[in-house]
Design a protein around this motif. Structure first.
Motif, PDB file in Angstrom:
ATOM      1  N   ILE A  16       0.817  -1.220   0.000  1.00  0.00           N
ATOM      2  CA  ILE A  16       0.000   0.000   0.000  1.00  0.00           C
ATOM      3  C   ILE A  16       0.857   1.280   0.000  1.00  0.00           C
ATOM      4  N   SER A  17       2.071   1.211   0.546  1.00  0.00           N
ATOM      5  CA  SER A  17       2.919   2.405   0.629  1.00  0.00           C
ATOM      6  C   SER A  17       3.358   2.916  -0.742  1.00  0.00           C
ATOM      7  N   GLU A  18       3.273   2.103  -1.773  1.00  0.00           N
ATOM      8  CA  GLU A  18       3.665   2.528  -3.119  1.00  0.00           C
ATOM      9  C   GLU A  18       2.555   3.309  -3.839  1.00  0.00           C
ATOM     10  N   LEU A  19       1.358   3.313  -3.273  1.00  0.00           N
ATOM     11  CA  LEU A  19       0.238   4.036  -3.881  1.00  0.00           C
ATOM     12  C   LEU A  19       0.346   5.524  -3.558  1.00  0.00           C
ATOM     13  N   ASP A  20      -0.299   6.372  -4.381  1.00  0.00           N
ATOM     14  CA  ASP A  20      -0.333   7.794  -4.055  1.00  0.00           C
ATOM     15  C   ASP A  20      -1.124   7.972  -2.755  1.00  0.00           C
ATOM     16  N   LYS A  21      -0.931   9.085  -2.097  1.00  0.00           N
ATOM     17  CA  LYS A  21      -1.506   9.310  -0.754  1.00  0.00           C
ATOM     18  C   LYS A  21      -3.032   9.154  -0.737  1.00  0.00           C
ATOM     19  N   ASP A  22      -3.725   9.705  -1.735  1.00  0.00           N
ATOM     20  CA  ASP A  22      -5.190   9.609  -1.758  1.00  0.00           C
ATOM     21  C   ASP A  22      -5.651   8.159  -1.880  1.00  0.00           C
ATOM     22  N   THR A  23      -4.974   7.391  -2.708  1.00  0.00           N
ATOM     23  CA  THR A  23      -5.347   5.987  -2.883  1.00  0.00           C
ATOM     24  C   THR A  23      -4.973   5.177  -1.650  1.00  0.00           C
ATOM     25  N   GLN A  24      -3.875   5.529  -1.001  1.00  0.00           N
ATOM     26  CA  GLN A  24      -3.529   4.873   0.278  1.00  0.00           C
ATOM     27  C   GLN A  24      -4.649   5.070   1.287  1.00  0.00           C
ATOM     28  N   GLU A  25      -5.150   6.294   1.391  1.00  0.00           N
ATOM     29  CA  GLU A  25      -6.223   6.583   2.335  1.00  0.00           C
ATOM     30  C   GLU A  25      -7.493   5.818   1.983  1.00  0.00           C
ATOM     31  N   LEU A  26      -7.791   5.723   0.696  1.00  0.00           N
ATOM     32  CA  LEU A  26      -8.966   4.981   0.268  1.00  0.00           C
ATOM     33  C   LEU A  26      -8.816   3.493   0.609  1.00  0.00           C
ATOM     34  N   MET A  27      -7.626   2.953   0.390  1.00  0.00           N
ATOM     35  CA  MET A  27      -7.383   1.545   0.719  1.00  0.00           C
ATOM     36  C   MET A  27      -7.483   1.327   2.229  1.00  0.00           C
ATOM     37  N   LYS A  28      -6.994   2.268   3.023  1.00  0.00           N
ATOM     38  CA  LYS A  28      -7.127   2.158   4.481  1.00  0.00           C
ATOM     39  C   LYS A  28      -8.595   2.154   4.898  1.00  0.00           C
ATOM     40  N   LYS A  29      -9.406   2.928   4.190  1.00  0.00           N
ATOM     41  CA  LYS A  29     -10.844   2.944   4.498  1.00  0.00           C
ATOM     42  C   LYS A  29     -11.489   1.599   4.134  1.00  0.00           C
ATOM     43  N   SER A  30     -10.989   0.944   3.103  1.00  0.00           N
ATOM     44  CA  SER A  30     -11.524  -0.390   2.768  1.00  0.00           C
ATOM     45  C   SER A  30     -11.139  -1.397   3.854  1.00  0.00           C
ATOM     46  N   LEU A  31      -9.949  -1.233   4.414  1.00  0.00           N
ATOM     47  CA  LEU A  31      -9.521  -2.103   5.522  1.00  0.00           C
ATOM     48  C   LEU A  31     -10.389  -1.859   6.757  1.00  0.00           C
ATOM     49  N   GLU A  32     -10.745  -0.588   7.015  1.00  0.00           N
ATOM     50  CA  GLU A  32     -11.659  -0.269   8.123  1.00  0.00           C
ATOM     51  C   GLU A  32     -13.034  -0.893   7.882  1.00  0.00           C
ATOM     52  N   ALA A  33     -13.525  -0.768   6.657  1.00  0.00           N
ATOM     53  CA  ALA A  33     -14.842  -1.319   6.318  1.00  0.00           C
ATOM     54  C   ALA A  33     -14.846  -2.837   6.476  1.00  0.00           C
ATOM     55  N   ARG A  34     -13.740  -3.468   6.134  1.00  0.00           N
ATOM     56  CA  ARG A  34     -13.612  -4.924   6.249  1.00  0.00           C
ATOM     57  C   ARG A  34     -13.891  -5.394   7.671  1.00  0.00           C
ATOM     58  N   LYS A  35     -13.477  -4.600   8.647  1.00  0.00           N
ATOM     59  CA  LYS A  35     -13.669  -4.958  10.062  1.00  0.00           C
ATOM     60  C   LYS A  35     -15.153  -4.979  10.447  1.00  0.00           C
ATOM     61  N   LYS A  36     -16.004  -4.356   9.633  1.00  0.00           N
ATOM     62  CA  LYS A  36     -17.437  -4.296   9.942  1.00  0.00           C
ATOM     63  C   LYS A  36     -18.238  -5.341   9.164  1.00  0.00           C
ATOM     64  N   ALA A  37     -17.537  -6.215   8.464  1.00  0.00           N
ATOM     65  CA  ALA A  37     -18.225  -7.254   7.699  1.00  0.00           C
ATOM     66  C   ALA A  37     -18.964  -8.199   8.639  1.00  0.00           C
ATOM     67  N   TYR A  38     -20.059  -8.718   8.151  1.00  0.00           N
ATOM     68  CA  TYR A  38     -20.826  -9.735   8.874  1.00  0.00           C
ATOM     69  C   TYR A  38     -20.723 -11.009   8.044  1.00  0.00           C
ATOM     70  N   ALA A  39     -19.824 -11.899   8.456  1.00  0.00           N
ATOM     71  CA  ALA A  39     -19.548 -13.103   7.672  1.00  0.00           C
ATOM     72  C   ALA A  39     -19.417 -14.330   8.579  1.00  0.00           C
ATOM     73  N   PRO A  40     -20.474 -14.665   9.340  1.00  0.00           N
ATOM     74  CA  PRO A  40     -20.375 -15.786  10.272  1.00  0.00           C
ATOM     75  C   PRO A  40     -20.330 -17.154   9.602  1.00  0.00           C
ATOM     76  N   TYR A  41     -20.667 -17.228   8.324  1.00  0.00           N
ATOM     77  CA  TYR A  41     -20.720 -18.521   7.632  1.00  0.00           C
ATOM     78  C   TYR A  41     -19.433 -18.804   6.865  1.00  0.00           C
ATOM     79  N   SER A  42     -18.959 -17.840   6.113  1.00  0.00           N
ATOM     80  CA  SER A  42     -17.735 -18.041   5.326  1.00  0.00           C
ATOM     81  C   SER A  42     -16.474 -17.647   6.093  1.00  0.00           C
ATOM     82  N   ASN A  43     -16.611 -16.787   7.088  1.00  0.00           N
ATOM     83  CA  ASN A  43     -15.452 -16.231   7.791  1.00  0.00           C
ATOM     84  C   ASN A  43     -14.495 -15.534   6.827  1.00  0.00           C
ATOM     85  N   PHE A  44     -15.057 -14.985   5.768  1.00  0.00           N
ATOM     86  CA  PHE A  44     -14.280 -14.284   4.752  1.00  0.00           C
ATOM     87  C   PHE A  44     -14.758 -12.839   4.743  1.00  0.00           C
TER      88      PHE A  44
END
Length: 162
Positions: A16-44
């Motif tokens: 992620i560090s090789e991305l431009d700053k704006d895209t790094q921030e967007l990718m970090k937000k996707s990582l934050e969103a991932r933590k809110k997933a509801y996946a009790p069946y697949s665990n994915f």
């Protein structure tokens, strides 16, 4: 008979560090969103973050259901929310992160087929390509300039007008 060859071009970043700053921030937000997933069946767990042309960032995570087809992927959760709340805004970029709860994944994981079709639909609707970045929980990041790079023969609404 005519024979044609379809080619795709992707960019692969070491992390992620090789991305431009704006895209790094967007990718970090996707990582934050991932933590809110509801996946009790697949665990994915999957997270997505969209950057709209109005500057808004929309996040989504996968949401499973015991009736499996009723769940929704992170990418489509974010895209449909953006479409419902910002119908006149274009999606410029989407960042996606995905990994199993049971095994840390460092391989980039692309959107599934249904999400590819949804992204293609929005590219067609807005007449503008969407940059797509995807990764696992960590490690390499893949960039596509458009969904057409991985789905060159997408189904389009024009086919419905036949």
């Amino acid at each position: 008979m005519i024979k044609k060859q379809l080619t795709s071009e992707i960019e692969i970043y070491d992390d992620i560090s090789e991305l431009d700053k704006d895209t790094q921030e967007l990718m970090k937000k996707s990582l934050e969103a991932r933590k809110k997933a509801y996946a009790p069946y697949s665990n994915f767990l999957v997270g997505a973050a969209l950057l709209l042309d109005n500057g808004e960032v929309v996040k989504g995570s996968n949401q499973e259901n015991a009736s499996y087809p009723s769940g929704l992927c992170a990418e489509r959760t974010a895209i449909y929310w953006a479409g419902a709340n910002y119908p006149d805004s274009k999606i410029l970029k989407i960042a996606i992160s995905a990994s199993s709860v049971k095994k840390k994944n460092d391989q980039p994981i692309p959107p599934c087929g249904a999400c590819r079709q949804a992204i293609a639909e929005y590219e067609q609707k807005q007449n503008h390509a969407i940059e797509i970045y995807f990764m696992g929980l960590e490690g390499k990041v893949v960039k596509l300039n458009s969904l057409a790079d991985i789905l060159p023969l997408a189904f389009e609404s024009k086919y419905l007008e036949l």
